[in-house]
Structure formats: C-alpha cells, structure tokens
Design an enzyme around this catalytic site. Structure first.
Site, PDB file in Angstrom:
ATOM      1  CE1 TYR A 104       9.455 -25.554  -1.327  1.00 42.17           C
ATOM      2  CE2 TYR A 104       8.149 -26.180   0.583  1.00 42.17           C
ATOM      3  CZ  TYR A 104       8.401 -26.263  -0.776  1.00 42.17           C
ATOM      4  OH  TYR A 104       7.604 -27.045  -1.574  1.00 42.17           O
ATOM      5  CG  ASP A 177      13.852 -26.919   5.936  1.00 41.89           C
ATOM      6  OD1 ASP A 177      14.610 -27.853   5.606  1.00 41.89           O
ATOM      7  OD2 ASP A 177      12.991 -26.449   5.170  1.00 41.89           O
ATOM      8  CE  LYS A 202      12.575 -30.479  -2.247  1.00 43.87           C
ATOM      9  NZ  LYS A 202      11.145 -30.436  -1.876  1.00 43.87           N
TER      10      LYS A 202
END
Length: 383
Positions: A104, A177, A202
């Site tokens: 990310y 993650d 999300k």
C-alpha cells in the site's frame, strides 16, 4: 484467543448475538459521551475514564472482529494508516523492520520517509519470496516483519505460516495487512501471525462511508500494551458514529465478500482471454504466481480485487478507465460499487506499478454488466 460457539458468518451477522439488557434492542447504540462519572470514592469501577482511551460504542465491533480473527483483543483506529503506523511507532528508534517492496503506497511512503527519519531501519524485500525474507532478517535486531497479502496492487501472495516461522526464529513479530483477504478468506493469527491489520474503510465497513482501521492481536502482551499506549497518546481513535457504522458493515461482511470474490473470479477468467489484455493479476487464477499458496491459506475464494495490464500500454489503460460507465473512476476499494483506477498516475513517479496496469475493485453489480462495460472500453481504447 476468542472462544465463540458459532460459525463466523453467524458471529458477524448477529453482532455476537447482541441484545440490549434494558430494552431488548438488537442493534447496538451509539455512545457520543466523551467522559464518564467517577464513583464517590474517586474510582472508576465501571472501567471507563475518558473516550480517547475507551468508548462503549467500540465494544461490539472490536469483540466481533476479535471473534472473526480468533484473536485476544482488537483496537479501532481513525484510519488504516493510523492503525498500521501505530505498530511501527510502538518500536524503538534503531529497530530493524522488514517490509514488502510493493505494498500500500501511503504506508510505503511513510515507512521510507517519516519512519526512517524517526530512526527505524526499514528494509524492503519481496515478501512473497521466503528466501529473500530469510536473507533480510537480522536476529536480535529485526523486531517486526510486516507483510500484505494479497498485496496491493499486484496481488502477490505471501506464505504467512512460512514467514511467521522465519520471523519468530529471528526473534521478530509478524504483522499482516489482511485488508483484501478479510477474515472471510484468511485468518492470519491462525497461521502464526502476531497481529492482523485491516484498513476497515474497505471491506469491513463495505459502504465507502467510513474511514477506519483495526488491529487484532493474538495475545495481550507487552508489545500490545505499547501499541495501545500509542493509540491513546496519539489520539488516533475512531469516532462514535464511525464505530457504529463499522459494526453495521461487519454484519453483512460475509454476504458481500463472497459475492465480490465470486464475481472477481469470473471476471478474471473472462478477461484472461480478452485480446486487449496482456495479463490478469488475480490469486484465483491457476497460472498466477502464488496461486498454490493462496489456495492453502485462503478459504472460500480469493477476494474481490484484481488488476489487468492493457496490451496497448499506459495511454490505452488511461483511455480504458476514461471510457467506462458502470465502473467508477475512484480510489479505494471494498465498497458495494465497482471502482477502476490507473494506479501509476495516483502513486506518482516513484511508483513501482506498471504504467499499463488498471486496478479493479469488484462491487455488487451484475458481473455481466461489469464485463460488458469494461469490454467496450478496452475495445475502444485499442482502436
């Protein structure tokens, strides 16, 4: 670990069987209060002091997620970035950490910028390559290994159990993650991870109306206490209304994610045969690197995210994104609406993402409509 007698779908949908003791209401309330009354002897026998450290609205969402992840405790944060950075900020200056070289982008930028200036020694490797992770570890110096799997936006897959073993052998902890996998598909703590992180903005919320992050730990230990102290001291807490919305989203998590995963699998298979697409990146495809690992550690599907590489190059990729009408040109992922994004443009000149890549977040629309819309845009862009 959390012990709950029901299957995870039941845990999520029923909010752990929540029922208000006074009214019988089945929906948890919102508690906006910022402070709590002391007892006459100046103690806090009910366990709450100030909302920066605690809030009753957090309880149901945190306990539900602990149950879904089979963890000992969960913290809710104001964003995914607040959650992720708290793990690193609980370390000491000079500590060595191993992180993915593709991950990310906001966290990647923070790690190689602010975190290094603060004193962390950050080493990026291909965490999908266990030999590379082993070579990067420095026993006694490496305190944390951070992995993201499947990793945004190439969707590379890391073997959680293998990396957990390597990290622990070196005296380090493993944080995962798992935003894209969600507890619907993967339970990292059961595979040996110490902490699992979600950008709850999300899939956990799933409606594109909350910014939130979560951390769940395998055990309440000294390291977890330091992370909790960072949250309290830095003030990166979730608001009461946002925590309530997150809990609302968790109740439909399994229904949403299973639909999105099945739709993404079908789209990946159809796009693999598209003449304007040179490559489809999706862990559910048998030919995808890491598919075998994904098949072992992901259950019930491979997630709702995929990327495609447009054969005619970056200009055609950008034109494809401009030509869709069902897909929305927007950042983020995991909501009920399908999103398309040219990641290299977003991440800037230092991005490791190929210029012809489009990231696709599959929502709840009819899969045929999504394919036909993308098919038309790809064909127009190809000329």
């Amino acid at each position: 670990m959390t012990d709950h007698p029901h299957r995870p779908e039941t845990v999520a949908a029923g909010a752990l069987g929540y029922e208000d003791a006074d009214s019988g209401a089945i929906i948890p309330p919102i508690h906006p209060s910022t402070t709590y009354v002391r007892d006459p002897d100046n103690a806090y026998s009910r366990g709450r002091v100030y909302a920066r450290a605690d809030n009753p609205t957090f309880d149901t969402a945190a306990r539900t997620l602990s149950a879904l992840e089979n963890g000992a405790d969960t913290l809710l944060f104001a964003s995914g970035m607040a959650a992720a950075t708290a793990v690193f900020m609980a370390l000491e200056p000079g500590d060595h950490v191993v992180v993915p070289d593709v991950m990310y982008w906001a966290l990647r930028n923070w790690l190689h910028g602010a975190a290094t200036r603060w004193g962390l020694r950050v080493e990026g490797v291909d965490t999908a390559d266990s030999d590379a992770v082993r070579a990067a570890l420095r026993p006694g110096e490496t305190k944390l290994v951070w992995v993201e799997t499947p990793a945004n936006p190439l969707w590379t897959v890391t073997d959680i159990a293998a990396v957990a073993g390597l990290a622990h052998e070196a005296g380090a902890r493993l944080a995962v993650d798992s935003t894209v996998a969600t507890p619907v598909h993967t339970r990292p703590l059961d595979l040996g991870a110490d902490i699992v992180m979600h950008s709850a903005t999300k899939y956990l919320n799933g409606h594109s109306d909350v910014i939130a992050g979560t951390l769940t730990t395998a055990r309440k230990d000294e390291a977890w206490a330091r992370i909790k102290a960072v949250q309290t001291q830095q003030g990166g807490i979730l608001g009461s209304f946002e925590a309530w919305l997150l809990q609302r989203g968790l109740r439909t998590l399994f229904a949403r994610v299973r639909w999105q995963s099945a739709a993404a699998q079908g789209l990946a298979e159809r796009l693999s045969a598209h003449p304007a697409v040179s490559d489809v990146l999706y862990p559910g495809l048998p030919g995808f690197p890491g598919h075998g690992i994904a098949a072992r550690q992901m259950t019930g599907g491979y997630g709702g995210m995929l990327s495609i590489r447009v054969k005619a190059g970056a200009p055609a990729a950008i034109a494809t994104a401009a030509g869709v009408t069902v897909w929305r040109r927007a950042t983020s992922l995991g909501g009920v609406e399908s999103l398309i994004e040219h990641r290299a443009s977003i991440e800037g000149p230092t991005s490791p993402v190929p210029g012809n890549l489009l990231r696709l977040s599959v929502g709840l629309e009819a899969p045929d409509d999504l394919f036909e819309d993308l098919d038309r845009a790809l064909n127009r862009a190809a000329g």
